[in-house]
Each structure stands twice: as structure tokens, then as C-alpha cells.
Scaffold this motif. Structure first.
Motif, PDB file in Angstrom:
ATOM      1  N   GLN A  93       0.829  -1.208   0.000  1.00 57.67           N
ATOM      2  CA  GLN A  93       0.000   0.000   0.000  1.00 57.67           C
ATOM      3  C   GLN A  93       0.859   1.251   0.000  1.00 57.67           C
ATOM      4  OE1 GLN A  93      -3.379   0.382  -0.399  1.00 57.67           O
ATOM      5  NE2 GLN A  93      -2.680   2.497  -0.657  1.00 57.67           N
ATOM      6  N   GLU A  94       1.964   1.237   0.757  1.00 57.58           N
ATOM      7  CA  GLU A  94       2.866   2.396   0.782  1.00 57.58           C
ATOM      8  C   GLU A  94       3.503   2.613  -0.584  1.00 57.58           C
ATOM      9  OE1 GLU A  94       4.223   2.378   5.489  1.00 57.58           O
ATOM     10  OE2 GLU A  94       5.317   1.170   4.003  1.00 57.58           O
ATOM     11  N   LEU A  95       3.855   1.522  -1.259  1.00 53.77           N
ATOM     12  CA  LEU A  95       4.406   1.647  -2.614  1.00 53.77           C
ATOM     13  C   LEU A  95       3.365   2.247  -3.545  1.00 53.77           C
ATOM     14  CD1 LEU A  95       6.894   1.016  -4.416  1.00 53.77           C
ATOM     15  CD2 LEU A  95       5.757  -1.136  -5.002  1.00 53.77           C
ATOM     16  N   ALA A  96       2.113   1.799  -3.400  1.00 52.61           N
ATOM     17  CA  ALA A  96       1.034   2.350  -4.221  1.00 52.61           C
ATOM     18  C   ALA A  96       0.824   3.837  -3.933  1.00 52.61           C
ATOM     19  CB  ALA A  96      -0.253   1.575  -3.971  1.00 52.61           C
ATOM     20  N   ASP A  97       1.042   4.255  -2.680  1.00 51.98           N
ATOM     21  CA  ASP A  97       0.911   5.672  -2.337  1.00 51.98           C
ATOM     22  C   ASP A  97       1.952   6.519  -3.068  1.00 51.98           C
ATOM     23  OD1 ASP A  97      -1.191   5.081  -0.666  1.00 51.98           O
ATOM     24  OD2 ASP A  97       0.023   5.047   1.160  1.00 51.98           O
ATOM     25  N   TYR A  98       3.121   5.936  -3.315  1.00 49.23           N
ATOM     26  CA  TYR A  98       4.174   6.657  -4.033  1.00 49.23           C
ATOM     27  C   TYR A  98       3.833   6.825  -5.509  1.00 49.23           C
ATOM     28  CZ  TYR A  98       7.937   6.975  -0.549  1.00 49.23           C
ATOM     29  OH  TYR A  98       8.721   7.324   0.530  1.00 49.23           O
ATOM     30  N   PHE A  99       3.276   5.758  -6.124  1.00 46.99           N
ATOM     31  CA  PHE A  99       3.162   5.737  -7.583  1.00 46.99           C
ATOM     32  C   PHE A  99       1.745   5.541  -8.112  1.00 46.99           C
ATOM     33  CE2 PHE A  99       7.522   4.238  -6.648  1.00 46.99           C
ATOM     34  CZ  PHE A  99       8.215   5.272  -7.254  1.00 46.99           C
ATOM     35  N   ALA A 100       0.779   5.378  -7.222  1.00 47.02           N
ATOM     36  CA  ALA A 100      -0.642   5.306  -7.612  1.00 47.02           C
ATOM     37  C   ALA A 100      -0.862   4.278  -8.722  1.00 47.02           C
ATOM     38  CB  ALA A 100      -1.135   6.688  -8.015  1.00 47.02           C
ATOM     39  N   ASP A 101      -1.483   4.706  -9.830  1.00 45.60           N
ATOM     40  CA  ASP A 101      -1.869   3.772 -10.884  1.00 45.60           C
ATOM     41  C   ASP A 101      -0.687   3.220 -11.666  1.00 45.60           C
ATOM     42  OD1 ASP A 101      -4.484   4.182 -10.178  1.00 45.60           O
ATOM     43  OD2 ASP A 101      -4.856   5.701 -11.718  1.00 45.60           O
ATOM     44  N   ASP A 102       0.520   3.779 -11.457  1.00 46.16           N
ATOM     45  CA  ASP A 102       1.695   3.291 -12.178  1.00 46.16           C
ATOM     46  C   ASP A 102       2.285   2.030 -11.559  1.00 46.16           C
ATOM     47  OD1 ASP A 102       1.721   4.986 -14.268  1.00 46.16           O
ATOM     48  OD2 ASP A 102       3.442   6.179 -13.661  1.00 46.16           O
ATOM     49  N   VAL A 103       1.729   1.568 -10.438  1.00 47.17           N
ATOM     50  CA  VAL A 103       2.183   0.305  -9.855  1.00 47.17           C
ATOM     51  C   VAL A 103       1.499  -0.827 -10.609  1.00 47.17           C
ATOM     52  CG1 VAL A 103       2.366  -1.092  -7.767  1.00 47.17           C
ATOM     53  CG2 VAL A 103       2.546   1.379  -7.613  1.00 47.17           C
ATOM     54  N   THR A 104       2.071  -1.175 -11.767  1.00 44.83           N
ATOM     55  CA  THR A 104       1.527  -2.221 -12.623  1.00 44.83           C
ATOM     56  C   THR A 104       2.464  -3.434 -12.592  1.00 44.83           C
ATOM     57  OG1 THR A 104       2.738  -1.442 -14.572  1.00 44.83           O
ATOM     58  CG2 THR A 104       0.560  -0.458 -14.147  1.00 44.83           C
ATOM     59  N   PRO A 105       1.953  -4.614 -12.969  1.00 46.18           N
ATOM     60  CA  PRO A 105       2.841  -5.789 -13.030  1.00 46.18           C
ATOM     61  C   PRO A 105       4.055  -5.552 -13.919  1.00 46.18           C
ATOM     62  CG  PRO A 105       0.556  -6.472 -13.188  1.00 46.18           C
ATOM     63  CD  PRO A 105       0.551  -4.969 -13.254  1.00 46.18           C
TER      64      PRO A 105
END
Length: 205
Positions: A93-105
Motif C-alpha cells: 500500500q505504501e508503494l502504491a501511495d508513491y506511484f498510484a496507478d503506475d504500480v503495474t505488473p
């Protein structure tokens, strides 16, 4: 197990072998059903990235043991002292907070391939807080994370060449005990040259 193997692009036989070697954690069991999740898939992608970078399965097993025994993350990731880079642990979740929708496979796989991130249980370890912060800042300015990662891949090749140049310079003209003391001077030369090169490029544009 079949679904996890297919998602990771490996055979079920290979997955069983990894389980037997302790390279991935055991699944969650409900009766006779074994459940695997995204953490298992991330660990398998880490293994694949490490294999592509020349690590052996024995070496990867050592990394896994080191993580689980609580050894220093910089040691586990192969950061050579002295280093100014501070690894940072993140939840998904913290990684997603950094990059939002760019956290893709696709972006996660690229970051694994570069060695920017690794998995440790339910956490993600980024090799450099400074790189993490700069990458996030670029993404917030509208630069796609995929483009940032590709730029990082190209920068690394040039950085390795520059590091080799200065390592040879220091070996030829300085004592080994002076290398650490002179290291900041080499970084200052690169920083100044990069700054002037950016000035030239921006004027040209």
C-alpha cells in the motif's frame, strides 16, 4: 499451484523445486486446498530477476535465509560499503501511495529486473530511498513510471562506465586507504559535468 506457476511463467515442477528449497514461503491451507497469493508471485519474480542477473539458486537461497534471519538489508541486496544509499522497507500500500496507478505488473517486473526492489515476506525493499523519492517526484510531474525505469536502466550503464573510469584513476594514483576519502571528489566531477551538460542541452532546445 498450477495457477501460480502459469502466472510466474514457470513449470509446476520448477515451482515444487523452489518450495522444496525453501525459496518461497508455504501456502495458506484450507483443508486440502493450498492457496497462493501476490506475495508468492512477487517472490517468484524476484527469483527470476536474480537468476537473470547471474545469481545461482544457492545464492538466492542464502539471500532468502538472510532476509528471514534479519541480517542488514544493504548486505542482503549486495550494496558494497561505503555507500550513501539507504534501503527502505514498504508495504504494498505504501508503494502504491508513491506511484498510484503506475504500480503495474509490468513496472514491478522492470523494477525487479533492475534490482531496485526485492520482496521480503509481505514487505517490499527498495534499494535506495533517494532513488525512490526522485522517481516518485518525476511521476508526480507527469513522467510515466515506465519511462523513469527505462531512463534508470540507461543511466546505470553510463554510471557503471563512469565508476570504472574513476576506480581506475584512483587505483593508478591513490593508495587504497585514500579511495574512500577521494570518492566524494569523483562524485563532484560527475555532478558538475552533468549540470553543465544539462545547461547545454536546455540552451539548444
Amino acid at each position: 499451484m498450477e495457477e501460480l506457476a502459469a502466472a510466474a511463467g514457470i513449470t509446476v515442477r520448477t515451482l515444487r523445486f523452489y518450495r522444496e528449497r525453501g525459496l518461497i514461503p508455504p501456502p495458506r491451507r484450507e483443508g486440502r486446498i493450498a492457496w497462493y497469493d501476490d506475495h508468492h508471485l512477487a517472490r517468484l519474480r524476484t527469483i527470476a530477476a536474480l537468476l537473470e542477473r547471474g545469481h545461482t539458486l544457492n545464492g538466492i537461497a542464502d539471500l532468502n535465509t538472510a532476509f528471514e534471519s534479519g541480517r542488514d538489508v544493504s548486505e542482503v541486496l549486495g550494496l558494497v560499503e561505503p555507500t550513501e544509499e539507504e534501503p527502505v522497507r514498504l508495504t504494498p500500500q505504501e508503494l502504491a501511495d508513491y506511484f498510484a496507478d503506475d504500480v503495474t505488473p509490468e513496472n514491478l517486473t522492470a523494477a525487479l529486473d533492475l534490482g531496485y526492489i526485492a520482496t521480503d515476506g509481505e514487505e517490499i525493499v527498495h534499494i535506495s530511498r533517494r532513488l525512490l523519492d526522485v522517481s516518485a517526484a518525476l511521476v508526480k510531474e507527469g513522467v510515466p513510471l515506465a519511462a523513469v525505469l527505462e531512463a534508470g536502466r540507461q543511466v546505470r550503464a553510463h554510471a557503471d562506465q563512469l565508476a570504472g573510469l574513476f576506480a581506475e584513476l584512483l587505483r593508478a594514483h591513490a593508495d587504497e586507504k585514500d579511495a574512500d576519502r577521494l570518492r566524494p571528489l569523483a562524485k563532484s566531477v560527475v555532478d558538475a559535468e552533468l549540470s553543465m551538460a544539462l545547461d547545454r542541452r536546455l540552451r539548444e532546445q
